[in-house]
Design a protein around this motif. Sequence first.
Motif, PDB file in Angstrom:
ATOM      1  N   VAL A 220       0.861  -1.178   0.000  1.00  0.00           N
ATOM      2  CA  VAL A 220       0.000   0.000   0.000  1.00  0.00           C
ATOM      3  C   VAL A 220       0.900   1.232   0.000  1.00  0.00           C
ATOM      4  O   VAL A 220       1.547   1.550   0.995  1.00  0.00           O
ATOM      5  N   ASN A 221       0.987   1.915  -1.134  1.00  0.00           N
ATOM      6  CA  ASN A 221       1.891   3.067  -1.218  1.00  0.00           C
ATOM      7  C   ASN A 221       1.175   4.400  -1.407  1.00  0.00           C
ATOM      8  O   ASN A 221       1.804   5.437  -1.466  1.00  0.00           O
ATOM      9  N   ASN A 222      -0.149   4.365  -1.501  1.00  0.00           N
ATOM     10  CA  ASN A 222      -0.908   5.606  -1.604  1.00  0.00           C
ATOM     11  C   ASN A 222      -1.442   5.958  -0.215  1.00  0.00           C
ATOM     12  O   ASN A 222      -2.572   5.631   0.145  1.00  0.00           O
ATOM     13  N   ASP A 226      -5.333   7.425   3.118  1.00  0.00           N
ATOM     14  CA  ASP A 226      -5.468   6.384   4.129  1.00  0.00           C
ATOM     15  C   ASP A 226      -5.918   7.000   5.458  1.00  0.00           C
ATOM     16  O   ASP A 226      -5.209   7.815   6.040  1.00  0.00           O
ATOM     17  N   GLU A 251      -7.766  -0.820  -1.172  1.00  0.00           N
ATOM     18  CA  GLU A 251      -6.338  -0.935  -1.491  1.00  0.00           C
ATOM     19  C   GLU A 251      -5.650  -1.930  -0.564  1.00  0.00           C
ATOM     20  O   GLU A 251      -4.724  -2.633  -0.962  1.00  0.00           O
ATOM     21  N   TYR A 252      -6.091  -2.014   0.676  1.00  0.00           N
ATOM     22  CA  TYR A 252      -5.561  -3.017   1.590  1.00  0.00           C
ATOM     23  C   TYR A 252      -5.875  -4.417   1.065  1.00  0.00           C
ATOM     24  O   TYR A 252      -5.023  -5.308   1.043  1.00  0.00           O
ATOM     25  N   ALA A 254      -6.511  -5.374  -1.922  1.00  0.00           N
ATOM     26  CA  ALA A 254      -5.821  -5.673  -3.182  1.00  0.00           C
ATOM     27  C   ALA A 254      -4.403  -6.188  -2.955  1.00  0.00           C
ATOM     28  O   ALA A 254      -3.842  -6.868  -3.806  1.00  0.00           O
ATOM     29  N   THR A 255      -3.808  -5.851  -1.806  1.00  0.00           N
ATOM     30  CA  THR A 255      -2.435  -6.270  -1.527  1.00  0.00           C
ATOM     31  C   THR A 255      -2.362  -7.350  -0.451  1.00  0.00           C
ATOM     32  O   THR A 255      -1.277  -7.684   0.012  1.00  0.00           O
TER      33      THR A 255
END
Length: 311
Positions: A220-222, A226, A251-252, A254-255
């Motif tokens: 999670v890089n965005n 958050d 997004e969490y 998805a990873t």
Amino acid sequence: MNNAIPDLDSITRQLMSLNRPKKPKMLVVDDEPDNLDLLYRTFRREFNVLKAESGVHALQLLATEGEVAVIISDQRMPEMKGTEFLSKTVPEFPDTVRIILTGFTDVEDLVDAINSGQVYKYITKPWDPNELKGVVQRAAETYDLLKQRTEELDRAQAQTNLLATIVTVAQESSNVADTLSPIATAFGESFATDGCILQLVEENNLTTAKAEYSIDSVIVNNLEKDPIVQRAIASKNLQAWVSGTEPELAEYQATDLKAHLVVPIVYRSQVLAILSLQWKQPAKLREDELKLIHLSAQQVALALTSTRHYQ
């Protein structure tokens, strides 16, 4: 700097909430199917039991399954003796506890194996189930102690490296950007994360200046959107999230993120940066490790401030 120690006990409980005791793995090796099935039935309630009918098959299983707590192997097998097979497991799995079953008086082989540390105990056939269960229980306890000692040594070394990295970048970095990558990497490696981000903050907003450390590229890089990050900036305190709690961010998911710890880097009530520690498995941080993260973050704040001062 913000010197107040947060409620680390509650954060520890939150991060550890997904850690469920798992059955330890055991490998049983015997070329006789009846013996193999008997060993399986004897230990299947307490262990996740893997079966192999030869030393060659057992080595293949270990290559696929990884480390096991205990190996029970018959001594007399075609192609490869039990002691020979066990000796091949020592270099890669030094903490695994090994037990030999023998119906013969292979004294020389057994003595050599025991003296070299390859075999913990030997049991003669026909073996008594209660006796073998007692030996295996002690073997599993020995394995746990060995793993604990190894992990503590690794943890101490990683923490020493972390503090050394922070001091080094504070003394040698010529600009703030140069400090980000080594610090993110040091935190990521020290606490066995799958991903770690160190991102600068100005006026309570994340900037574009950041560094990432990751085991693979999917983290999670965005962090801008958050809510865990926003809460950390607003409170100037550690914030934790674990899978199964709100918010369940897309997004969490998805990873495959399982745990996220966000650490604000604070100097004199000003948030200078955000440290994001991410795990794809339940985090195993103890309270003393969280305290180290908190205190190390204060050292990072000093390093960032010192670097900015000398730019």
